[in-house]
Design an enzyme around this catalytic site. Structure first.
Site, PDB file in Angstrom:
ATOM      1  N   ARG A  33       0.826  -1.219   0.000  1.00 59.58           N
ATOM      2  CA  ARG A  33       0.000   0.000   0.000  1.00 59.58           C
ATOM      3  C   ARG A  33       0.852   1.258   0.000  1.00 59.58           C
ATOM      4  NH1 ARG A  33      -2.761  -4.226   2.016  1.00 59.58           N
ATOM      5  NH2 ARG A  33      -5.038  -4.242   2.052  1.00 59.58           N
ATOM      6  N   GLN A 176      -8.558  -7.486   0.394  1.00 61.07           N
ATOM      7  CA  GLN A 176      -8.127  -7.194  -0.982  1.00 61.07           C
ATOM      8  C   GLN A 176      -9.297  -6.669  -1.799  1.00 61.07           C
ATOM      9  OE1 GLN A 176      -6.281 -10.779  -2.430  1.00 61.07           O
ATOM     10  NE2 GLN A 176      -4.534 -10.598  -1.039  1.00 61.07           N
ATOM     11  N   ASP A 327      -3.874 -15.633   7.445  1.00 62.20           N
ATOM     12  CA  ASP A 327      -2.645 -16.197   6.869  1.00 62.20           C
ATOM     13  C   ASP A 327      -1.907 -17.110   7.860  1.00 62.20           C
ATOM     14  OD1 ASP A 327      -3.071 -14.909   4.470  1.00 62.20           O
ATOM     15  OD2 ASP A 327      -1.899 -13.138   5.036  1.00 62.20           O
ATOM     16  N   ARG A 358      -4.938 -24.019   0.919  1.00 60.49           N
ATOM     17  CA  ARG A 358      -4.174 -24.224   2.160  1.00 60.49           C
ATOM     18  C   ARG A 358      -4.803 -25.248   3.087  1.00 60.49           C
ATOM     19  NH1 ARG A 358      -1.995 -18.105   3.336  1.00 60.49           N
ATOM     20  NH2 ARG A 358      -0.268 -18.294   1.864  1.00 60.49           N
TER      21      ARG A 358
END
Ligand code: S3P
Length: 450
Positions: A33, A176, A327, A358
């Site tokens: 960013r 996002q 994450d 994942r």
């Protein structure tokens, strides 16, 4: 930035106590960013502590291709001289985002807000990931999308002459998606509204306010976050210091908890409450984890995270915590493997569309190393208490966090844990092996490599 499929395998070996103090590289979300917002700001934005990893370097290259001047001096200070909101230029070549979901999706929003055409490409992992979640709202804002493979990369965007300000309720909890809509809305003549039923990391909001945009966040009737951004602000250059990435710190922290006798401190870690779900969960598991030297810098809470090896116990992780540790489920699953009792995680549908699937990658990696696990459609149950962990090889599927998580597992295992490829670690944490080795971790090329 593509990775060879042959890969660079590595084994992690049972290691003595891990001890020491380290600093991990800058936060990936804030690094992306900083470069992007600097690119649409007239004047020079200075960035200290930028994450110099493939994902972020891809964003730097994309901002250059869009007309911004992006340089790094010998001391590691990055300077971005931008073109102002609406000022980006049409790139002459394709924008290659490698493995980076955040880099590509946020830049789609930024480019969509400009009457230019740009083509987005990425590696095999990124080319499999769904882009419709970003393209749907961008289309409503007037962006033309040319995608031959069902809203997946490669694709070309052309922004409209005038961006339509919309009100958008994000259907998936994704920072996002939220950010792409806001970045496109930056160059609209009106107010863009994003409604978030579930709060996700708020770096875009905080940083846009820091750059001088008129952005307000209020609570809707059902407690949802309502974000309103007035378009066409005149952004002011900033001096940014990027704090350490909690998602990178997580690997050394869990390693310190599971390797017997360890005492590890990770200094200067970002402690934004929308990022610290892992630390909350580890504390519930009985971790000896303390935050020291807590302070506020650049509007963000930062501190040193100190852990000592601990007897962990299994827990049920509340699904509503998922966005604040999205994450971190791979490394949490590794911690869970060394806990007494079972750990149950649910609400994990977003894990299926990360750099790899994942949920499946973690379940297979654990099972390959002797840890019983139950994979559900949106859940994972890790059965703790295994006596002999290790001995397996883990396919990493171009996913840096799978590679690092299972290497950490091997440090506390009874037999080595091998990952099939370490090359992708460079996308987010190039100094991972060096920092871990400095703490006492042992790695070696696999014995039985063919
Ligand atoms: C990020 C948002 C998250 C996260 C990613 C970084 C960001 O993705 O997994 O690593 O910087 O906005 P989603 O928005 O897809 O959840």
């Amino acid at each position: 930035m593509a990775h060879a499929s042959a890969g660079t395998p590595l084994s992690a070996l049972a290691s003595g106590p891990l001890t020491g103090r380290i600093r991990v590289p800058g936060d990936k979300s804030i690094s992306h960013r900083s470069l992007m917002f600097g690119a649409v700001t007239v004047g020079e934005t200075r960035i200290e502590g930028l994450l110099e990893a493939e994902d972020v370097l891809g964003t730097a290259a994309a901002m250059r291709a869009l007309g911004a001047t992006v340089t790094r001096d010998g001391e590691g200070l990055w300077r971005v001289s931008g073109l102002g909101v609406g000022g980006l230029l049409e790139p002459e070549s394709v924008l290659d985002f490698g493995n980076a979901g955040t880099g590509s999706r946020l830049t789609m929003g930024l480019v969509g807000g400009h009457a230019v055409a740009a083509t987005f490409v990425g590696d095999a992992s990124l080319s499999r990931r769904p882009m419709g979640r970003v393209l749907d709202p961008l289309r409503r804002m007037g962006v033309e999308v040319i995608a031959r493979k069902g809203d997946r990369l490669p694709l070309t965007l052309r922004g409209p002459d005038t961006v339509i300000p919309i009100e958008y309720r994000v259907p998936v909890p994704s920072a996002q998606v939220k950010s792409a809509v806001l970045l496109c809305g930056l160059n609209s003549p009106g107010v863009t509204t994003v409604i978030e039923p579930v709060a996700t990391r708020d770096h875009t909001e905080r940083m846009l306010v820091g750059f001088g945009a008129a952005l307000e966040v209020t609570a809707g009737p059902a407690g949802e976050r309502v974000i309103r951004l007035q378009g066409r602000p005149s952004l002011k250059p900033q001096a940014i210091t990027v704090p350490g990435d909690p998602s990178s710190a997580a690997f050394a922290i869990v390693a310190g908890l599971i390797v017997p006798g360890s005492d590890v401190t990770v200094e200067n870690v970002l402690l934004n409450p929308l990022r610290t779900g892992l630390f909350t969960t580890l504390l519930e598991m009985g971790a000896d984890l303390t935050i020291e030297n807590e302070r506020v810098t650049g509007g963000e809470r930062i501190g040193d995270v100190h852990v000592r090896s601990s007897r962990l116990k299994g827990v049920a992780v509340p699904p509503e915590r998922a966005p604040s540790m999205i994450d971190e489920y791979p490394i949490l699953s590794v911690a869970a493997a060394f806990a007494e009792g079972d750990t149950f995680m649910d609400g994990l549908e977003e894990l299926r569309v990360k750099e790899s699937d994942r949920l499946s990658a973690v379940a297979h990696g654990l099972a390959a190393n002797g840890v019983p696990v139950e994979e559900g459609e949106t859940s994972l149950k890790v059965i703790g208490g295994t006596r002999r962990i290790g001995g397996g090889t883990v396919p990493t599927h171009l996913d840096h966090r799978i590679a690092m998580s299972f290497l950490v597992m091997g440090l506390a295992g009874q037999a080595p844990v091998t990952v099939d490829d370490t090359a992708t670690i460079a996308t987010s944490f190039p100094s991972f092996l060096g920092l871990m080795t400095g703490l006492g971790a042992r790695f070696e090329a696999p014995q039985s490599a063919d």
